[in-house]
Every structure is written in C-alpha cells, then in structure tokens.
Design a protein around this motif. Structure first.
Motif, PDB file in Angstrom:
ATOM      1  N   GLN A   4       1.018  -1.037   0.148  1.00  0.00           N
ATOM      2  CA  GLN A   4      -0.154  -0.109   0.305  1.00  0.00           C
ATOM      3  C   GLN A   4       1.231   1.369   0.126  1.00  0.00           C
ATOM      4  O   GLN A   4       1.718   1.305   0.421  1.00  0.00           O
ATOM      5  CB  GLN A   4      -0.556  -0.291   1.263  1.00  0.00           C
ATOM      6  N   GLU A   5       0.012   2.677  -0.783  1.00  0.00           N
ATOM      7  CA  GLU A   5       1.030   3.168  -0.690  1.00  0.00           C
ATOM      8  C   GLU A   5       0.409   4.505   0.192  1.00  0.00           C
ATOM      9  O   GLU A   5      -0.720   4.673   0.411  1.00  0.00           O
ATOM     10  CB  GLU A   5       0.875   3.619  -2.365  1.00  0.00           C
ATOM     11  N   TYR A   6       1.570   4.981   0.657  1.00  0.00           N
ATOM     12  CA  TYR A   6       1.025   6.136   2.302  1.00  0.00           C
ATOM     13  C   TYR A   6       1.421   7.213   1.831  1.00  0.00           C
ATOM     14  O   TYR A   6       2.818   7.332   1.365  1.00  0.00           O
ATOM     15  CB  TYR A   6       1.690   5.468   3.247  1.00  0.00           C
ATOM     16  N   HIS A   7       0.817   8.496   2.299  1.00  0.00           N
ATOM     17  CA  HIS A   7       1.131   9.815   1.753  1.00  0.00           C
ATOM     18  C   HIS A   7       0.833  10.469   3.056  1.00  0.00           C
ATOM     19  O   HIS A   7      -0.235  10.237   3.415  1.00  0.00           O
ATOM     20  CB  HIS A   7       0.293  10.254   0.412  1.00  0.00           C
ATOM     21  N   THR A   8       1.979  11.167   2.760  1.00  0.00           N
ATOM     22  CA  THR A   8       1.889  11.836   4.135  1.00  0.00           C
ATOM     23  C   THR A   8       1.179  13.143   4.408  1.00  0.00           C
ATOM     24  O   THR A   8       0.558  13.595   3.341  1.00  0.00           O
ATOM     25  CB  THR A   8       3.025  13.085   4.473  1.00  0.00           C
ATOM     26  N   MET A   9       0.095  13.245   5.483  1.00  0.00           N
ATOM     27  CA  MET A   9      -1.333  14.079   5.904  1.00  0.00           C
ATOM     28  C   MET A   9      -1.054  14.739   7.525  1.00  0.00           C
ATOM     29  O   MET A   9      -0.534  14.480   7.320  1.00  0.00           O
ATOM     30  CB  MET A   9      -2.451  12.800   6.355  1.00  0.00           C
ATOM     31  N   GLU A  10      -2.128  15.878   6.564  1.00  0.00           N
ATOM     32  CA  GLU A  10      -1.223  16.710   7.861  1.00  0.00           C
ATOM     33  C   GLU A  10      -3.140  16.735   7.997  1.00  0.00           C
ATOM     34  O   GLU A  10      -4.103  16.740   7.878  1.00  0.00           O
ATOM     35  CB  GLU A  10      -1.835  18.010   6.937  1.00  0.00           C
ATOM     36  N   ILE A  11      -3.102  16.712   9.569  1.00  0.00           N
ATOM     37  CA  ILE A  11      -4.094  16.040  10.829  1.00  0.00           C
ATOM     38  C   ILE A  11      -4.072  17.163  11.522  1.00  0.00           C
ATOM     39  O   ILE A  11      -3.057  17.837  12.352  1.00  0.00           O
ATOM     40  CB  ILE A  11      -3.777  14.973  11.287  1.00  0.00           C
ATOM     41  N   LEU A  12      -5.405  17.714  11.693  1.00  0.00           N
ATOM     42  CA  LEU A  12      -5.833  18.834  12.974  1.00  0.00           C
ATOM     43  C   LEU A  12      -5.832  18.241  14.300  1.00  0.00           C
ATOM     44  O   LEU A  12      -6.784  16.234  14.726  1.00  0.00           O
ATOM     45  CB  LEU A  12      -6.668  19.575  12.486  1.00  0.00           C
ATOM     46  N   CYS A  13      -5.271  18.140  15.172  1.00  0.00           N
ATOM     47  CA  CYS A  13      -5.184  17.347  16.182  1.00  0.00           C
ATOM     48  C   CYS A  13      -6.968  17.915  16.713  1.00  0.00           C
ATOM     49  O   CYS A  13      -6.735  19.206  17.177  1.00  0.00           O
ATOM     50  CB  CYS A  13      -4.357  17.881  17.015  1.00  0.00           C
ATOM     51  N   ARG A  14      -7.023  17.172  17.644  1.00  0.00           N
ATOM     52  CA  ARG A  14      -8.835  17.462  18.095  1.00  0.00           C
ATOM     53  C   ARG A  14      -7.875  18.069  19.707  1.00  0.00           C
ATOM     54  O   ARG A  14      -9.087  18.529  20.239  1.00  0.00           O
ATOM     55  CB  ARG A  14      -9.451  16.718  17.873  1.00  0.00           C
ATOM     56  N   ASP A  15      -6.901  17.909  20.301  1.00  0.00           N
ATOM     57  CA  ASP A  15      -6.875  18.105  21.439  1.00  0.00           C
ATOM     58  C   ASP A  15      -6.155  19.720  21.939  1.00  0.00           C
ATOM     59  O   ASP A  15      -6.896  21.018  22.135  1.00  0.00           O
ATOM     60  CB  ASP A  15      -5.820  17.107  22.375  1.00  0.00           C
ATOM     61  N   CYS A  16      -5.111  19.883  20.899  1.00  0.00           N
ATOM     62  CA  CYS A  16      -4.506  21.180  21.014  1.00  0.00           C
ATOM     63  C   CYS A  16      -4.617  21.745  19.807  1.00  0.00           C
ATOM     64  O   CYS A  16      -3.898  23.516  19.819  1.00  0.00           O
ATOM     65  CB  CYS A  16      -3.000  21.184  21.327  1.00  0.00           C
ATOM     66  N   ARG A  40      -5.359  12.743  16.666  1.00  0.00           N
ATOM     67  CA  ARG A  40      -4.683  13.199  18.062  1.00  0.00           C
ATOM     68  C   ARG A  40      -2.189  13.473  17.644  1.00  0.00           C
ATOM     69  O   ARG A  40      -2.088  12.381  17.129  1.00  0.00           O
ATOM     70  CB  ARG A  40      -4.318  12.957  19.318  1.00  0.00           C
ATOM     71  N   CYS A  41      -2.314  14.871  17.997  1.00  0.00           N
ATOM     72  CA  CYS A  41      -0.806  14.753  17.336  1.00  0.00           C
ATOM     73  C   CYS A  41       0.180  14.126  18.423  1.00  0.00           C
ATOM     74  O   CYS A  41      -0.372  14.036  19.526  1.00  0.00           O
ATOM     75  CB  CYS A  41      -0.013  16.048  17.442  1.00  0.00           C
ATOM     76  N   VAL A  42       1.634  13.542  18.472  1.00  0.00           N
ATOM     77  CA  VAL A  42       1.257  12.684  18.985  1.00  0.00           C
ATOM     78  C   VAL A  42       2.219  12.922  21.250  1.00  0.00           C
ATOM     79  O   VAL A  42       1.952  12.028  21.686  1.00  0.00           O
ATOM     80  CB  VAL A  42       3.179  12.338  18.332  1.00  0.00           C
ATOM     81  N   PRO A  43       2.961  13.954  20.922  1.00  0.00           N
ATOM     82  CA  PRO A  43       2.465  14.850  22.460  1.00  0.00           C
ATOM     83  C   PRO A  43       1.189  14.323  23.506  1.00  0.00           C
ATOM     84  O   PRO A  43       1.035  13.825  23.833  1.00  0.00           O
ATOM     85  CB  PRO A  43       2.605  15.824  21.943  1.00  0.00           C
TER      86      PRO A  43
END
Ligand SMILES: [Zn+2]
Ligand SMILES: [Zn+2]
Length: 103
Positions: A4-16, A40-43
């Motif tokens: 499968q091919e993946y492409h970098t995604m930009e996601i809006l963290c629902r917490d911060c 959520r972002c990693v932190p």
C-alpha cells in the motif's frame, strides 16, 4: 500481496488544535496494527494514553452498580458499598454529603 502506498497527511489535532504530520512510516505502522487514523498529535496522544490507562483503571473500579437511596436511580460507584450505609448518586450526594460548615 500488494504494497500500500501512503502519503503524508496533515491532521488537525483535536486536543491542541494544531496541525500535525502523519507520515508514511506512521501510517504503515498504524495500518499494520489495524489502528485508525489518529486524531491527535504525538504529544497529545501520549498524554491521552497516560490518561486512558488511568481511565481504564478508574472504569474498572467504577463499575459497581448501586441504587441511589434517594432517587432510586442506578449509579456507578468506584468502591464496594457497605450494605448498611446509604449510597447516593452524584446528584443526591451533593444534597446528602456532610456539611462541614456550621452545624
Ligand atoms: Zn495535540
Ligand atoms: Zn439519587
């Protein structure tokens, strides 16, 4: 077996509420684990994970169903209630808890 091919995604963290990058490597890792796209972002994920473990412990303990002595609704408590002591749901507890002021 197709890769499968993946492409970098930009996601809006629902917490911060900041945008974070969900890159190919992570996506492959998540897909391999059968996880869903993170919200959520990693932190925040780490913080959430720490909380989640606490919550799970809490929920495990907070799963004793009792009937409120006042309104007779079912309430969940996190302790084993003594049979001879009144148990109240959260709302009734506010009314019945011992008043520390005055007397
Ligand atoms: Zn975040
Ligand atoms: Zn009640």
């Amino acid at each position: 077996m197709s890769e499968q091919e993946y492409h970098t995604m930009e996601i809006l963290c629902r917490d911060c509420e900041r945008t974070f990058t969900f890159d190919e490597k992570e996506q492959a890792f998540f897909a391999g684990k059968g996880y869903q796209t993170p919200k959520r972002c990693v932190p925040c994920r780490r913080a959430k994970h720490a909380r989640y473990n606490d919550d799970r412990e809490y929920l495990k303990r907070a799963s004793i169903e009792v009937e409120c002595w006042d309104c007779h609704e079912l309430a969940l408590v996190d302790f084993q209630p003594a049979p001879d002591r009144p148990i109240y749901c959260g709302r009734c507890w506010q009314k019945h808890k011992p008043d520390s002021q005055g007397g």
